[in-house]
Design a protein around this motif. Structure first.
Motif, short mmCIF file in Angstrom:
data_model
loop_
_atom_site.label_atom_id
_atom_site.label_comp_id
_atom_site.label_asym_id
_atom_site.label_seq_id
_atom_site.Cartn_x
_atom_site.Cartn_y
_atom_site.Cartn_z
N GLU A 156 88.99 -23.02 37.98
CA GLU A 156 87.95 -23.85 37.35
C GLU A 156 87.68 -23.31 35.94
O GLU A 156 87.47 -22.11 35.76
CB GLU A 156 86.67 -23.81 38.20
N LEU A 205 80.71 -32.08 37.92
CA LEU A 205 79.68 -32.95 37.32
C LEU A 205 78.34 -32.89 38.05
O LEU A 205 77.40 -33.56 37.64
CB LEU A 205 80.17 -34.40 37.31
N HIS A 231 71.13 -36.44 41.89
CA HIS A 231 72.19 -36.98 42.74
C HIS A 231 71.62 -37.40 44.09
O HIS A 231 70.86 -36.64 44.70
CB HIS A 231 73.28 -35.93 42.99
C1 LIG Z 1 74.20 -37.29 35.77
C2 LIG Z 1 75.04 -37.68 36.94
C3 LIG Z 1 74.46 -38.31 38.02
C4 LIG Z 1 75.24 -38.67 39.12
N1 LIG Z 1 74.63 -39.21 40.20
C5 LIG Z 1 75.35 -39.37 41.34
C6 LIG Z 1 74.70 -39.74 42.54
O1 LIG Z 1 73.48 -39.94 42.58
N2 LIG Z 1 75.45 -39.85 43.66
C7 LIG Z 1 76.80 -39.61 43.66
O2 LIG Z 1 77.42 -39.70 44.73
N3 LIG Z 1 77.45 -39.28 42.52
C8 LIG Z 1 76.76 -39.14 41.37
N4 LIG Z 1 77.40 -38.75 40.23
C9 LIG Z 1 78.86 -38.67 40.22
C10 LIG Z 1 79.40 -37.39 40.85
O3 LIG Z 1 78.75 -36.26 40.30
C11 LIG Z 1 80.90 -37.30 40.53
O4 LIG Z 1 81.56 -38.48 40.91
C12 LIG Z 1 81.59 -36.15 41.25
O5 LIG Z 1 80.84 -34.95 41.16
C13 LIG Z 1 82.97 -35.95 40.60
O6 LIG Z 1 83.64 -34.88 41.21
P1 LIG Z 1 85.15 -34.56 40.85
O7 LIG Z 1 85.51 -33.33 41.57
O8 LIG Z 1 85.97 -35.77 41.05
O9 LIG Z 1 85.20 -34.31 39.27
P2 LIG Z 1 84.46 -33.26 38.34
O10 LIG Z 1 83.12 -32.99 38.87
O11 LIG Z 1 84.59 -33.81 36.95
O12 LIG Z 1 85.32 -31.92 38.47
C14 LIG Z 1 86.45 -31.65 37.69
C15 LIG Z 1 86.46 -30.17 37.36
O13 LIG Z 1 87.68 -29.84 36.71
C16 LIG Z 1 87.41 -28.84 35.75
N5 LIG Z 1 88.53 -28.84 34.81
C17 LIG Z 1 88.89 -29.79 33.92
N6 LIG Z 1 90.00 -29.42 33.24
C18 LIG Z 1 90.35 -28.20 33.71
C19 LIG Z 1 91.42 -27.29 33.42
N7 LIG Z 1 92.34 -27.59 32.50
N8 LIG Z 1 91.47 -26.12 34.08
C20 LIG Z 1 90.54 -25.81 35.03
N9 LIG Z 1 89.51 -26.63 35.36
C21 LIG Z 1 89.42 -27.81 34.71
C22 LIG Z 1 86.08 -29.29 35.15
O14 LIG Z 1 85.43 -28.21 34.48
C23 LIG Z 1 85.34 -29.78 36.38
O15 LIG Z 1 84.57 -28.75 36.98
C24 LIG Z 1 76.64 -38.42 39.10
C25 LIG Z 1 77.22 -37.80 38.00
C26 LIG Z 1 76.44 -37.42 36.94
C27 LIG Z 1 77.09 -36.71 35.79
#
Ligand SMILES: Cc1cc2nc3c(=O)[nH]c(=O)nc-3n(C[C@H](O)[C@H](O)[C@H](O)COP(=O)(O)OP(=O)(O)OC[C@H]3O[C@@H](n4cnc5c(N)ncnc54)[C@H](O)[C@@H]3O)c2cc1C
Length: 475
Positions: free
Chosen positions: A49, A57, A73
């Protein structure tokens, strides 16, 4: 590499692990899930990470005595994968569900004054479980309520597997089904903006139908709302980290992957500053833009499509009052720019006064506004909504801006979302933006992680762990 968080390097000596290695890139919910699922199946896993913490996020940070979530969230009872995840990290008790759906909806733009309505469910079977609530919902006329009922039944009849739904927009469909602008504002967008992060006119009918069918028209309890009663970091960072450690995952934070490349022996090289990791399996669990940058040639037929998946912002407005101004855990608002308001006092650790977080989705128009302008807009609105705020002193006011909070659920986005498998053996995609059928949610992220791990395990010829959440694999 050191992560500064107590888990140490090599896993070569862990008993019971036979020679298969996986690197999971990205410590959001998708990556954490994939790492746990692979490790539970006996694969040696390294999770990388880029930031100093897990959770992607959905995270928390410290501001003086407050522990603040980057954005409020919530999840629903129908989010079965995220609930599985909470169980897996032993966090279920910290993010409880309502016993029964109950959303207070306060309208402050009525000629007769402020009016509180409620969206609640009964014990009755679907769709009657919402019948009484809809019949008495004061924010719509009698005729509008009847038409909402008919549109809900039409929505229930849509076939989510029909790809043509994704090409249409939800707003036009609602208009064609007799929904007035008021019904869209006071009901469809009230739920849809918060779950899809877009107004109906900007949202894919396919995704909207998925949300409303699954949440409101599948099981009576499907839309019961749950949310973390602790900071998000307690779940998605601390408890997730604990679960990963006990599953034997080597976790490296503050470590960015700079490239991944296939080797001649069929394995993968993953480059991080100062080290090259070797693996049989790589799960790329980063956002679509970063995935595009890291994908090796030939991994997808049309990788440039990833760049066509847009993003949408969410703004959170945080206000700390010197006294209690709200006596409910949360409510939704109409007739004001305020959308949803949550009481975060206990979760944040605040000792005196009350801390409210306003969650403002589809915030394209406000995401770059200066704090002073947002303060000037939102404090008077809160005073209109919450009379006790008029006498209260504002001790702190700040905002958190997530410009790429979600992928934009625009019509046509479905054909751009790739599944977990790539065209190159051993490389898998995960992330809320991949083809899970769900909008960008925690549920979608967890499902994508399960799908990626499931596809990887079947390629490695390993059985899925018995307790793994069962998701129908995306194409
Ligand atoms: C303000 C806000 C409110 C929300 N409200 C809700 C809600 O009420 N209910 C709900 O279900 N969802 C909600 N969401 C959406 C939810 O947070 C996301 O859909 C979910 O957390 C995405 O998870 P993910 O693992 O797909 O991606 P991400 O959380 O984007 O994780 C990707 C990770 O990869 C890492 N990364 C990127 N490039 C590299 C690299 N080259 N090397 C190492 N690490 C890297 C990043 O740092 C990040 O930690 C909300 C989002 C936000 C921002």
């Amino acid at each position: 590499m050191t992560d500064g968080m107590g888990s140490e390097g090599s896993l070569a000596d862990i008993p019971g692990r036979s020679g298969r290695d996986a690197v999971v890139i990205g410590g959001g919910l998708a990556g954490i899930t994939a790492a746990l699922a692979l490790a539970d199946a006996g694969v040696r896993v390294t999770l990388i990470e880029g930031r100093p913490r897990l959770g992607g996020l959905a995270f928390s940070f410290q501001r003086g005595e407050l522990t603040v979530d980057n954005g409020q969230h919530v999840y629903l009872r129908c989010c079965t994968a995220y609930r599985w995840f909470l169980d897996r990290i032993e966090g279920t008790a910290l993010a409880p569900l309502q016993d029964r759906l109950d959303v207070p909806v306060l309208d402050i733009a009525r000629p007769e004054g402020r009016r509180l309505g409620r969206l609640r469910r009964d014990e009755l079977p679907v769709p009657l479980h919402l019948g009484r609530s809809l019949a008495t919902y004061p924010h719509l006329s009698l005729a509008e309520r009847a038409k909402v009922g008919r549109a809900a039944l039409a929505l229930k009849g849509l076939d989510l597997a029909d790809p043509s739904l994704d090409a249409q927009d939800f707003g036009s469909w609602l208009a064609a089904h007799g929904q007035s602008a008021r019904a869209v504002e006071a009901l469809w967008d009230l739920v849809g903006v918060a779950t899809l992060n877009a107004v109906a006119g900007d949202a894919s009918l396919g995704l909207a139908a998925m949300v409303f069918k699954t949440g409101l028209l599948s099981d009576p309890g499907a839309a019961d709302i749950g949310w973390a009663h602790v900071p998000l970091g307690e779940l998605h960072d601390r408890l997730a980290r604990k679960a990963l450690d006990s599953a034997g995952v080597r976790t490296e934070v503050r470590t960015r992957v700079t490239s991944i490349s296939p080797e001649e022996n069929g394995r993968w090289s993953v480059q991080v500053p100062g080290e090259t990791l070797q693996a049989d399996t790589v799960v790329l669990a980063v956002a679509q833009r970063e995935a595009y940058d890291l994908l090796p040639d030939g991994a997808l037929d049309a990788p440039e499509q990833l760049l066509e998946i847009g993003t949408a912002p969410i703004l959170n407005v945080h206000v700390v009052y010197d006294r209690k101004v709200l006596s409910r855990p949360f409510f939704a608002a109409l007739g004001t720019p305020v959308q949803w308001v949550f009481d975060r006092t206990d979760a944040s650790g605040l000792r005196d006064g009350q801390y409210l977080a306003l969650s403002q989705s589809a915030a394209q128009d406000e995401i770059d506004e200066p704090v002073a302008a947002l303060r000037e807009r939102y404090l008077p609105e809160l005073e209109r909504l919450l009379p006790r705020a008029r006498d209260a002193q504002v001790k702190d006011f700040f905002v958190t801006r997530e410009r790429t909070a979600t992928f934009a659920p625009t019509p046509g986005v479905g054909r751009l979302r790739p599944g977990a498998r790539t065209k190159v053996p051993g490389l898998y995609l995960a992330g809320a933006w991949t083809a899970t059928g769900w909008p960008a949610t925690m549920e979608s992220a967890v499902r994508s992680g399960v799908s990626a791990a499931g596809a990887a395990l079947s390629a490695l010829g390993r059985p899925r762990p018995g307790h793994l959440f069962d998701v129908e694999e995306a194409a």
